[in-house]
Write an enzyme that holds these catalytic residues in place. Sequence first.
Site, PDB file in Angstrom:
ATOM      1  N   LYS A   1       0.859  -1.186   0.000  1.00  0.00           N
ATOM      2  CA  LYS A   1       0.000   0.000   0.000  1.00  0.00           C
ATOM      3  C   LYS A   1       0.900   1.242   0.000  1.00  0.00           C
ATOM      4  O   LYS A   1       2.002   1.199   0.549  1.00  0.00           O
ATOM      5  CB  LYS A   1      -0.861  -0.028   1.277  1.00  0.00           C
ATOM      6  CG  LYS A   1      -1.651   1.238   1.560  1.00  0.00           C
ATOM      7  CD  LYS A   1      -2.849   1.366   0.681  1.00  0.00           C
ATOM      8  CE  LYS A   1      -3.551   2.708   0.853  1.00  0.00           C
ATOM      9  NZ  LYS A   1      -4.466   3.006  -0.268  1.00  0.00           N
TER      10      LYS A   1
ATOM     11  N   ASN B   1       5.627   1.005  -2.344  1.00  0.00           N
ATOM     12  CA  ASN B   1       4.977   2.128  -3.025  1.00  0.00           C
ATOM     13  C   ASN B   1       4.983   3.309  -2.061  1.00  0.00           C
ATOM     14  O   ASN B   1       4.644   3.158  -0.882  1.00  0.00           O
ATOM     15  CB  ASN B   1       3.554   1.717  -3.419  1.00  0.00           C
ATOM     16  CG  ASN B   1       2.800   2.818  -4.148  1.00  0.00           C
ATOM     17  OD1 ASN B   1       2.580   3.900  -3.614  1.00  0.00           O
ATOM     18  ND2 ASN B   1       2.382   2.528  -5.366  1.00  0.00           N
TER      19      ASN B   1
ATOM     20  N   CYS C   1      -2.013   9.532  -7.371  1.00  0.00           N
ATOM     21  CA  CYS C   1      -3.194   9.200  -6.564  1.00  0.00           C
ATOM     22  C   CYS C   1      -4.314  10.188  -6.876  1.00  0.00           C
ATOM     23  O   CYS C   1      -4.131  11.397  -6.736  1.00  0.00           O
ATOM     24  CB  CYS C   1      -2.894   9.237  -5.073  1.00  0.00           C
ATOM     25  SG  CYS C   1      -4.340   8.757  -4.117  1.00  0.00           S
TER      26      CYS C   1
ATOM     27  N   LYS D   1       4.764   5.481 -10.982  1.00  0.00           N
ATOM     28  CA  LYS D   1       3.386   5.086 -11.298  1.00  0.00           C
ATOM     29  C   LYS D   1       2.613   6.278 -11.841  1.00  0.00           C
ATOM     30  O   LYS D   1       2.503   7.314 -11.189  1.00  0.00           O
ATOM     31  CB  LYS D   1       2.698   4.525 -10.048  1.00  0.00           C
ATOM     32  CG  LYS D   1       1.336   3.944 -10.361  1.00  0.00           C
ATOM     33  CD  LYS D   1       0.925   2.958  -9.328  1.00  0.00           C
ATOM     34  CE  LYS D   1      -0.465   2.440  -9.556  1.00  0.00           C
ATOM     35  NZ  LYS D   1      -0.892   1.565  -8.481  1.00  0.00           N
TER      36      LYS D   1
ATOM     37  N   GLY E   1      -4.508  -2.906 -14.433  1.00  0.00           N
ATOM     38  CA  GLY E   1      -5.798  -2.292 -14.757  1.00  0.00           C
ATOM     39  C   GLY E   1      -6.741  -3.380 -15.232  1.00  0.00           C
ATOM     40  O   GLY E   1      -6.726  -3.762 -16.390  1.00  0.00           O
TER      41      GLY E   1
ATOM     42  N   GLY F   1      -4.910  -6.054  -9.182  1.00  0.00           N
ATOM     43  CA  GLY F   1      -5.412  -5.159  -8.153  1.00  0.00           C
ATOM     44  C   GLY F   1      -6.762  -5.596  -7.631  1.00  0.00           C
ATOM     45  O   GLY F   1      -6.881  -6.523  -6.825  1.00  0.00           O
TER      46      GLY F   1
HETATM   47  C1  LIG Z   1      -9.025   0.154  -2.963  1.00  0.00           C
HETATM   48  C2  LIG Z   1      -7.865   0.609  -3.806  1.00  0.00           C
HETATM   49  C3  LIG Z   1      -6.801   1.264  -3.206  1.00  0.00           C
HETATM   50  C4  LIG Z   1      -5.711   1.687  -3.965  1.00  0.00           C
HETATM   51  N1  LIG Z   1      -4.673   2.310  -3.347  1.00  0.00           N
HETATM   52  C5  LIG Z   1      -3.566   2.653  -4.070  1.00  0.00           C
HETATM   53  C6  LIG Z   1      -2.429   3.200  -3.422  1.00  0.00           C
HETATM   54  O1  LIG Z   1      -2.378   3.368  -2.197  1.00  0.00           O
HETATM   55  N2  LIG Z   1      -1.364   3.539  -4.205  1.00  0.00           N
HETATM   56  C7  LIG Z   1      -1.338   3.345  -5.564  1.00  0.00           C
HETATM   57  O2  LIG Z   1      -0.328   3.650  -6.217  1.00  0.00           O
HETATM   58  N3  LIG Z   1      -2.410   2.799  -6.209  1.00  0.00           N
HETATM   59  C8  LIG Z   1      -3.505   2.458  -5.488  1.00  0.00           C
HETATM   60  N4  LIG Z   1      -4.591   1.881  -6.126  1.00  0.00           N
HETATM   61  C9  LIG Z   1      -4.561   1.672  -7.591  1.00  0.00           C
HETATM   62  C10 LIG Z   1      -4.141   0.241  -7.946  1.00  0.00           C
HETATM   63  O3  LIG Z   1      -2.841  -0.037  -7.470  1.00  0.00           O
HETATM   64  C11 LIG Z   1      -4.205  -0.005  -9.473  1.00  0.00           C
HETATM   65  O4  LIG Z   1      -3.315   0.872 -10.120  1.00  0.00           O
HETATM   66  C12 LIG Z   1      -5.602   0.207 -10.050  1.00  0.00           C
HETATM   67  O5  LIG Z   1      -6.593  -0.223  -9.143  1.00  0.00           O
HETATM   68  C13 LIG Z   1      -5.794  -0.528 -11.377  1.00  0.00           C
HETATM   69  O6  LIG Z   1      -5.674  -1.926 -11.219  1.00  0.00           O
HETATM   70  P1  LIG Z   1      -6.967  -2.905 -11.003  1.00  0.00           P
HETATM   71  O7  LIG Z   1      -7.986  -2.507 -12.015  1.00  0.00           O
HETATM   72  O8  LIG Z   1      -6.423  -4.289 -11.204  1.00  0.00           O
HETATM   73  O9  LIG Z   1      -7.444  -2.683  -9.600  1.00  0.00           O
HETATM   74  C14 LIG Z   1      -5.691   1.451  -5.375  1.00  0.00           C
HETATM   75  C15 LIG Z   1      -6.772   0.776  -5.979  1.00  0.00           C
HETATM   76  C16 LIG Z   1      -7.842   0.352  -5.218  1.00  0.00           C
HETATM   77  C17 LIG Z   1      -8.968  -0.390  -5.888  1.00  0.00           C
END
Ligand SMILES: Cc1cc2nc3c(=O)[nH]c(=O)nc-3n(C[C@H](O)[C@H](O)[C@H](O)COP(=O)(O)O)c2cc1C
Length: 309
Positions: free
Chosen positions: A46, A100, A131, A171, A249, A271
């Site tokens: 996280k 991260n 973010c 990122k 994604g 994710g």
């Molecule tokens: C609940 C949640 C919390 C997330 N928190 C972070 C974070 O703290 N830092 C970050 O770089 N990305 C964060 N993301 C983004 C994910 O790392 C990822 O880039 C994004 O969700 C796309 O992937 P996915 O469609 O497989 O979830 C978060 C995504 C979700 C769903």
Amino acid sequence: MSVSLEINLGGLHMKNPVTVASGTFGYGQEYDAYFDVAQLGAVTTKSLTLKPRAGNKPPRLVETPAGMLNAIGLQNVGLEAYLEHKLPFLRQKDVPIIANIYGHGPDEYAELARLLEEKGGADAIEANLSCPNVHDAKSSRGTVLVAQDPELVCAYTKTIRSATSLPLYVKLTPNVATIVEPALAAQEGGADAVSLINTLIGMAIDPETRRPRLANIVGGLSGPCIRPVAVKMVWDAARALDIPVIGMGGICSTEDAVQFFLAGASAVALGSMSFRQPDAAIRVVNGLADYLEGHELSGIAALVGGMAQ
Ligand SMILES: Cc1cc2nc3c(=O)[nH]c(=O)nc-3n(C[C@H](O)[C@H](O)[C@H](O)COP(=O)(O)O)c2cc1C
């Protein structure tokens, strides 16, 4: 035929090209009941900040068709508690850690990277410049996500680069007209890889109460609904860059992961899917080995950028 899933991701040796997306896997221990996290290519934490953060007010998660909106707001334990309470579990495991990080301004990112390296808290750094649920970067274009301004991306990356010798991944956000400019800016700043994509900014409104479904009003859209956007951005960036792309994604299955490799990703991250099926990333690791064998390919490199046209 013997297949090898091993890769070198911008200086980080990984036994396979599959990691988890930041913010969807805690600090690894949360998933220990479901599978041995040492089977992953790497664990991505996280987003960590110097001080603990409580995050945004609830509601912070909303389901959408084929995905979800989140506005967690970078809730995390902070660097000190991570090093003291979260790191020991991960260090018992034979798995690299991609830490991260999120900072207020480039110097805070650099400080986090420096401390993580000094204390052995990471094997690679992923700087979250994208973010969508916090807004604090200022540029000549007004308030933006850092990753929306290529000049800022380059400057932040340079500052973080100068603070650590660990592999550095940057990122980026999909909330831009073109991903190529910020991706090239990260490369110019000294990044060893770029991570694509963070969430797409969106919102949802309850038609009865007329209120936004998220207390933060807007949030980040993730899950299968964003996959085609992510594949396209990985394809665009990979053709323009000399450094590797970590694709993410909406990846739910081996077939989805293969799409990202064919588009040019060198590694992938799962994710939102881990919320639905906690061992989804391991299924993809095993599925990739079967895919390579079934297609008589000896390694992942044979797939990367291999889309037929
Ligand atoms: C609940 C949640 C919390 C997330 N928190 C972070 C974070 O703290 N830092 C970050 O770089 N990305 C964060 N993301 C983004 C994910 O790392 C990822 O880039 C994004 O969700 C796309 O992937 P996915 O469609 O497989 O979830 C978060 C995504 C979700 C769903």
